[in-house]
Scaffold this active site. Sequence first.
Site, PDB file in Angstrom:
ATOM      1  N   GLY A  14       0.812  -0.851   0.155  1.00 33.79           N
ATOM      2  CA  GLY A  14       0.104  -0.078  -0.164  1.00 33.79           C
ATOM      3  C   GLY A  14       0.727   1.058   0.006  1.00 33.79           C
ATOM      4  N   VAL A  65      -2.610  -7.345  -2.288  1.00 36.90           N
ATOM      5  CA  VAL A  65      -1.915  -8.187  -1.293  1.00 36.90           C
ATOM      6  C   VAL A  65      -2.942  -9.842  -0.506  1.00 36.90           C
ATOM      7  CG1 VAL A  65      -0.720  -6.400  -0.272  1.00 36.90           C
ATOM      8  CG2 VAL A  65      -2.906  -6.958   0.680  1.00 36.90           C
ATOM      9  N   ASN A  91       1.148  -2.707   5.522  1.00 39.60           N
ATOM     10  CA  ASN A  91       0.450  -1.499   5.308  1.00 39.60           C
ATOM     11  C   ASN A  91      -0.724  -1.387   4.336  1.00 39.60           C
ATOM     12  OD1 ASN A  91       0.034   1.629   5.792  1.00 39.60           O
ATOM     13  ND2 ASN A  91       0.116   1.233   3.676  1.00 39.60           N
ATOM     14  N   TYR A 156     -13.605  -4.185  10.390  1.00 34.89           N
ATOM     15  CA  TYR A 156     -12.101  -3.325   9.671  1.00 34.89           C
ATOM     16  C   TYR A 156     -11.257  -4.043  11.383  1.00 34.89           C
ATOM     17  CZ  TYR A 156      -8.685   0.522   9.839  1.00 34.89           C
ATOM     18  OH  TYR A 156      -7.465   0.718   9.683  1.00 34.89           O
ATOM     19  N   ALA A 159     -10.267  -7.559  11.494  1.00 32.37           N
ATOM     20  CA  ALA A 159      -9.392  -8.126  10.720  1.00 32.37           C
ATOM     21  C   ALA A 159      -8.168  -6.980  11.811  1.00 32.37           C
ATOM     22  CB  ALA A 159      -9.238  -7.220   9.353  1.00 32.37           C
ATOM     23  N   LYS A 160      -8.574  -5.881  12.312  1.00 32.97           N
ATOM     24  CA  LYS A 160      -7.332  -5.454  12.934  1.00 32.97           C
ATOM     25  C   LYS A 160      -6.595  -6.714  13.923  1.00 32.97           C
ATOM     26  CE  LYS A 160      -6.569  -1.763   9.854  1.00 32.97           C
ATOM     27  NZ  LYS A 160      -5.002  -2.189   8.942  1.00 32.97           N
TER      28      LYS A 160
HETATM   29  P1  NAP Z   1      -5.167   5.033   1.733  1.00 38.41           P
HETATM   30  O1  NAP Z   1      -4.444   6.468   2.117  1.00 38.41           O
HETATM   31  O2  NAP Z   1      -6.356   4.191   1.364  1.00 38.41           O
HETATM   32  O3  NAP Z   1      -3.454   3.748   1.833  1.00 38.41           O
HETATM   33  C1  NAP Z   1      -3.971   2.996   1.570  1.00 38.41           C
HETATM   34  C2  NAP Z   1      -3.083   1.819  -0.304  1.00 38.41           C
HETATM   35  O4  NAP Z   1      -3.257   0.321   0.717  1.00 38.41           O
HETATM   36  C3  NAP Z   1      -4.180   2.608  -1.209  1.00 38.41           C
HETATM   37  O5  NAP Z   1      -2.482   2.743  -2.041  1.00 38.41           O
HETATM   38  C4  NAP Z   1      -4.651   1.888  -1.296  1.00 38.41           C
HETATM   39  O6  NAP Z   1      -4.544   1.588  -2.871  1.00 38.41           O
HETATM   40  C5  NAP Z   1      -3.603   0.089  -1.364  1.00 38.41           C
HETATM   41  N1  NAP Z   1      -4.614  -0.498  -1.318  1.00 38.41           N
HETATM   42  C6  NAP Z   1      -5.903  -1.070  -0.804  1.00 38.41           C
HETATM   43  N2  NAP Z   1      -5.918  -2.221  -1.121  1.00 38.41           N
HETATM   44  C7  NAP Z   1      -5.299  -3.033  -1.538  1.00 38.41           C
HETATM   45  C8  NAP Z   1      -4.647  -5.066  -2.462  1.00 38.41           C
HETATM   46  N3  NAP Z   1      -5.574  -4.969  -2.104  1.00 38.41           N
HETATM   47  N4  NAP Z   1      -3.478  -4.661  -2.383  1.00 38.41           N
HETATM   48  C9  NAP Z   1      -2.774  -3.185  -1.955  1.00 38.41           C
HETATM   49  N5  NAP Z   1      -2.884  -1.967  -2.341  1.00 38.41           N
HETATM   50  C10 NAP Z   1      -3.584  -2.304  -1.716  1.00 38.41           C
HETATM   51  O7  NAP Z   1      -4.710   4.283   4.013  1.00 38.41           O
HETATM   52  P2  NAP Z   1      -3.955   4.787   5.271  1.00 38.41           P
HETATM   53  O8  NAP Z   1      -5.187   5.962   5.643  1.00 38.41           O
HETATM   54  O9  NAP Z   1      -2.535   5.361   4.726  1.00 38.41           O
HETATM   55  O10 NAP Z   1      -4.035   3.549   5.386  1.00 38.41           O
HETATM   56  C11 NAP Z   1      -2.711   2.832   5.076  1.00 38.41           C
HETATM   57  C12 NAP Z   1      -2.511   1.848   6.247  1.00 38.41           C
HETATM   58  O11 NAP Z   1      -2.969   2.143   8.368  1.00 38.41           O
HETATM   59  C13 NAP Z   1      -3.624   1.098   6.533  1.00 38.41           C
HETATM   60  O12 NAP Z   1      -3.783  -0.431   6.818  1.00 38.41           O
HETATM   61  C14 NAP Z   1      -5.237   1.762   7.363  1.00 38.41           C
HETATM   62  O13 NAP Z   1      -6.347   0.887   7.792  1.00 38.41           O
HETATM   63  C15 NAP Z   1      -4.083   2.209   8.263  1.00 38.41           C
HETATM   64  N6  NAP Z   1      -4.744   3.021   9.436  1.00 38.41           N
HETATM   65  C16 NAP Z   1      -5.527   3.932   9.114  1.00 38.41           C
HETATM   66  C17 NAP Z   1      -5.774   4.683  10.287  1.00 38.41           C
HETATM   67  C18 NAP Z   1      -6.027   6.483   9.589  1.00 38.41           C
HETATM   68  O14 NAP Z   1      -6.692   7.106  10.440  1.00 38.41           O
HETATM   69  N7  NAP Z   1      -5.730   7.113   8.066  1.00 38.41           N
HETATM   70  C19 NAP Z   1      -5.789   5.002  11.083  1.00 38.41           C
HETATM   71  C20 NAP Z   1      -5.510   3.823  11.998  1.00 38.41           C
HETATM   72  C21 NAP Z   1      -4.955   2.765  10.487  1.00 38.41           C
HETATM   73  P3  NAP Z   1      -6.480   2.535  -3.258  1.00 38.41           P
HETATM   74  O15 NAP Z   1      -6.073   3.558  -3.200  1.00 38.41           O
HETATM   75  O16 NAP Z   1      -6.014   1.679  -4.852  1.00 38.41           O
HETATM   76  O17 NAP Z   1      -7.227   1.337  -2.581  1.00 38.41           O
END
Ligand code: NAP
Length: 248
Positions: A14, A65, A91, A156, A159-160
């Site tokens: 990601g 993934v 990630n 979610y 999963a987490k």
């Molecule tokens: P994001 O900006 O949506 O980035 C996630 C990335 O993962 C995107 O580039 C997405 O591609 C890619 N992705 C989605 N499905 C995938 C797959 N099947 N295979 C490979 N890549 C894939 O999200 P983020 O906020 O940076 O989140 C990153 C991580 O942090 C995640 O695991 C999220 O659950 C965790 N997290 C985030 C927060 C928050 O507040 N933002 C809080 C707690 C945990 P597309 O854009 O094409 O879908």
Amino acid sequence: MFEGISGKRAIVTGGGSGIGREICLRFGAAGATVAVCDVAVDAADAVAAEIRKQEGNAHAYKVDVSDFDTVQAVCNQIADDLGGIDILVNNAGITRDNLLLRMSERDFDQVVAVNLKGAFNFTKACCRHMMKSRWGRIINIASVVGQMGNAGQANYASAKAGMIGLTKSAAKELASRNITVNAVAPGFIATPMTEKLDEATRQAYYKAIPLKRAGTPADVANLCLFLASDAASYITGQVIRIDGGMVM
Ligand code: NAP
């Protein structure tokens, strides 16, 4: 002295957006060779190009993934291209929020497949390479929601929470090979994932955060950089929250 990660070979899933993108850029700037993995290959290409523009080393790989066979093949390809794998950051993540009564089977399965099974797929594929060199770092990006639960996020949160169990089990299995496995649990971080939330939800989060702001992808990337380094060599099987004090 803070030992960096210069010369290490790192995979970030990601890596094309949000937190993953920032981790790639930090790792690249710290001298690691970065394999930027994303289902969105254009985004991964752009991040890899940005690292190379700053005189770093990076390659982009298209991978979903949740696809077990593709992940095994891509990781072998990365190990060939980079000469090994030292660091893995699981990630990649998605949300498909809904209340339980309205949540479809598909939305439950997809979220578990990407967030949890994706981490299993990459861990399994990478750990054999780390075991060979008797050094490794695996960092799983979980969420405070995996510890607290959250209405509207049963898929979610499950999963987490599963990722946290995976982290602890892998930490116990791999410790004898000098591979540490930790989970990072962010709270509310400003990324494309949270941009989708409406203003009222956003304000409710700020109210619950003692530091009164959203975290930044850089906040999370700095923690990952530390966990990936030799300075963190005695930390394994832990869940480290980074949430502005939201959960304590
Ligand atoms: P994001 O900006 O949506 O980035 C996630 C990335 O993962 C995107 O580039 C997405 O591609 C890619 N992705 C989605 N499905 C995938 C797959 N099947 N295979 C490979 N890549 C894939 O999200 P983020 O906020 O940076 O989140 C990153 C991580 O942090 C995640 O695991 C999220 O659950 C965790 N997290 C985030 C927060 C928050 O507040 N933002 C809080 C707690 C945990 P597309 O854009 O094409 O879908």
